[in-house]
Design an enzyme around this catalytic site. Structure first.
Site, PDB file in Angstrom:
ATOM      1  N   ARG A  40      -2.925  -0.823   3.932  1.00  0.00           N
ATOM      2  CA  ARG A  40      -1.750  -0.259   3.487  1.00  0.00           C
ATOM      3  C   ARG A  40      -0.572  -0.958   3.821  1.00  0.00           C
ATOM      4  O   ARG A  40       0.489  -0.799   2.883  1.00  0.00           O
ATOM      5  CB  ARG A  40      -1.783   1.344   3.832  1.00  0.00           C
ATOM      6  N   HIS A  43      -0.253  -3.619   1.340  1.00  0.00           N
ATOM      7  CA  HIS A  43       0.172  -2.877   0.137  1.00  0.00           C
ATOM      8  C   HIS A  43       1.740  -2.608  -0.234  1.00  0.00           C
ATOM      9  O   HIS A  43       2.335  -2.739  -1.128  1.00  0.00           O
ATOM     10  CB  HIS A  43      -0.553  -1.675  -0.310  1.00  0.00           C
TER      11      HIS A  43
END
Lengths: 212, 212
Positions: A40, A43
């Site tokens: 994440r 990301h």
């Protein structure tokens, strides 16, 4: 639609992004739960250096799960981090996102004492026992003051997310966090940011809400 | 104070950070004004790749100065970017920071049309002629839709800051921006972010407010 743009269903963009991250990471393996957090962060930044620089202490994820489920607050050192965290998810467990950076009394006290607002915010945050998770993505002075408060016994966080970004005392503040004796998630080196602090909290929330 | 931590006066931290950035950049030179923008992006990320990847079109800074001084609004594609921008500074010139991402009508329309909220936000933003600067640090779908609207003649921004981050259509959306025929500031490649979009706007505001 314009040339060169792939047509991807809005609901599939995030899934496809994580598939691409997984492909690029290749053979690299992480412990369970850590993988979701690191992916994440990648990301949020498209920066694969975080696959190496993120350090997650052994009990960090378990302690964070426990604290969030018991309705703890999340303290941030910027409004950017606080608006980036999934507020509804925190509220479902009974907690709040707390940031004292816009507090005028904090600003005044910082000026009088010639310290940063961020460090005064940590002192204020330490006074509420429900402030169990600290997500610091900006100010090394906040992280340094928090570690001092931990060492003095003034606060005992369930988790400190230490990802300040920048140049003055940033690297040092994260090395200091490793010595605080509390669970931590940090990015070694100069890189970090409010977006990363928020991404880490959101990864933890997602793992609690949608266990796989 | 703790071991290994340099004592720096709170008022000097930013100055010292920029001195360190300048030292690390070494011989690298940028056009006037561009340098302040690129250094502020590096300050926000500690990522020197941006010294290479930031592309600023010839009239971008001058057009931004003109638009801000005339009281234009700044449109963002995330709340994180909108809270990261110096709101007081924008207000002094008569403008506002505008973000439609939390608008329920936008969410509903996006769902019905099976497009992203970010792209519907751009359509809504295009309807207000005072929305002259677009600072997009998250959604490539916002940037792609904005370029379409520009090419259709539906909107004529003074500046588009195109720094979405990620994997699906991100690189492509920034290449597309170069073809839109409007002044731009963008980060080539996958990297970007709401923090970067805010940093670029703040660098521009600072140059207007404190010309040196």
């Amino acid at each position: 639609m314009l040339d060169g743009i792939a047509i991807v269903n809005p609901g599939d963009i995030e899934k496809r992004s994580f598939e691409m991250i997984t492909e690029i990471l290749g053979e690299k393996k992480f412990p369970p739960f850590h993988e979701n957090i690191i992916k994440r962060v990648i990301h949020a930044t498209a920066d694969f250096e975080f696959a190496e620089s993120m350090k997650i202490s052994e009990t960090a994820v378990a302690k964070a799960f426990e604290a969030i489920k018991s309705g703890c607050n999340i303290v941030t050192d910027t409004k950017m981090a606080s608006v980036g965290i999934n507020r509804k998810s925190i509220a479902r467990f009974g907690g709040q996102i707390v940031c004292y950076m816009d507090d005028e009394a904090v600003a005044l006290e910082a000026k009088q004492r010639n310290v940063t607002r961020a460090s005064v915010c940590m002192e204020k945050a330490a006074k509420d026992e429900n402030n169990k998770i600290f997500a610091l993505g900006n100010a090394p002075t906040a992280l340094i003051r928090l570690v001092e408060l931990i060492k003095e016994g003034a606060v005992a966080p369930a988790l400190v997310i230490g990802v300040p970004v920048g140049f003055v005392n940033v690297v040092e503040s994260k090395e200091l966090l490793k010595t605080a004796g509390v669970p931590y998630i940090l990015s070694e080196g100069r890189k970090g940011g409010s977006n990363i602090a928020a991404a880490i909290v959101n990864a933890i929330l997602q793992m609690i809400e949608d266990p796989r």
